[in-house]
Motif scaffolding. Structure first.
Motif, short mmCIF file in Angstrom:
data_model
loop_
_atom_site.label_atom_id
_atom_site.label_comp_id
_atom_site.label_asym_id
_atom_site.label_seq_id
_atom_site.Cartn_x
_atom_site.Cartn_y
_atom_site.Cartn_z
N ILE A 43 0.84 -1.20 0.00
CA ILE A 43 0.00 0.00 0.00
C ILE A 43 0.87 1.25 0.00
O ILE A 43 0.63 2.19 -0.77
CB ILE A 43 -0.97 0.00 1.20
N THR A 44 1.89 1.27 0.84
CA THR A 44 2.80 2.41 0.88
C THR A 44 3.48 2.60 -0.47
O THR A 44 3.56 3.72 -0.99
CB THR A 44 3.86 2.22 2.00
N HIS A 45 3.96 1.53 -1.05
CA HIS A 45 4.63 1.57 -2.36
C HIS A 45 3.67 2.09 -3.43
O HIS A 45 4.05 2.95 -4.25
CB HIS A 45 5.12 0.16 -2.72
N LEU A 46 2.44 1.60 -3.44
CA LEU A 46 1.47 1.95 -4.49
C LEU A 46 0.99 3.39 -4.39
O LEU A 46 0.51 3.94 -5.39
CB LEU A 46 0.29 0.98 -4.45
N GLN A 47 1.14 4.02 -3.24
CA GLN A 47 0.76 5.43 -3.12
C GLN A 47 1.63 6.30 -4.02
O GLN A 47 1.16 7.30 -4.55
CB GLN A 47 0.85 5.89 -1.67
N SER A 48 2.88 5.91 -4.21
CA SER A 48 3.75 6.69 -5.09
C SER A 48 3.92 6.06 -6.47
O SER A 48 4.40 6.71 -7.39
CB SER A 48 5.13 6.89 -4.43
N ARG A 49 3.55 4.79 -6.62
CA ARG A 49 3.70 4.09 -7.91
C ARG A 49 2.44 3.28 -8.21
O ARG A 49 2.47 2.06 -8.23
CB ARG A 49 4.92 3.19 -7.87
N PRO A 50 1.32 3.97 -8.45
CA PRO A 50 0.05 3.27 -8.64
C PRO A 50 0.02 2.32 -9.84
O PRO A 50 -0.77 1.38 -9.87
CB PRO A 50 -0.98 4.39 -8.79
#
Length: 139
Positions: A43-50
């Protein structure tokens, strides 16, 4: 905190001298704590790399069968500081056909986590680590 395979093996090993455990179904025991940690990281990763969103397999590293898993659990229990009295001196491997069930179980539940690990920069811990952690809590 409920029932699971490891708790069942520990209980049966205290009651019986011989256990029979399936040895032809393969997978990787994976605890809810690992799934939660990986989900939070994703989730943290996908906030900046959706654009990295998608379908991923997530299981602990390595592989085992039920028989080897049971033997690992019992060996860890015997080494634990508050070791329990294991009565079972024999853990015999048997095929799935020895325990007929209405539901058909796959012989191979192993999942490829290569994409998950590469995309999110993860190294998944071996299944033994999660099982040892769980056993430390219940023993």
């Amino acid at each position: 905190r409920g029932g699971n395979f490891a708790k069942t093996m520990l209980r049966l090993a205290q009651e019986r001298e011989r256990l029979t455990v399936i040895d032809d179904q393969w997978g990787a025991p994976t605890g809810a704590d690992l799934l939660a940690d990986v989900t939070a990281h994703a989730i943290t990763h996908l906030q900046s790399r959706p654009d990295d969103g998608g379908l991923y397999h997530c299981v602990a590293g390595g592989e085992t069968n039920w028989h080897s898993y049971a033997k690992y659990v019992l060996a860890q229990a015997e080494k634990a500081p508050a070791a329990i009295k294991i009565k079972a001196t024999d853990v015999a491997p048997v095929p799935t056909s020895a325990f007929p069930t209405p539901a058909r179980r796959p012989h191979n539940s192993r999942l490829d986590t290569t994409r998950l690990q590469a995309t999110f920069g993860l190294t998944l811990p071996p299944w033994q680590q999660g099982v040892a952690r769980m056993l430390a809590e219940i023993l």
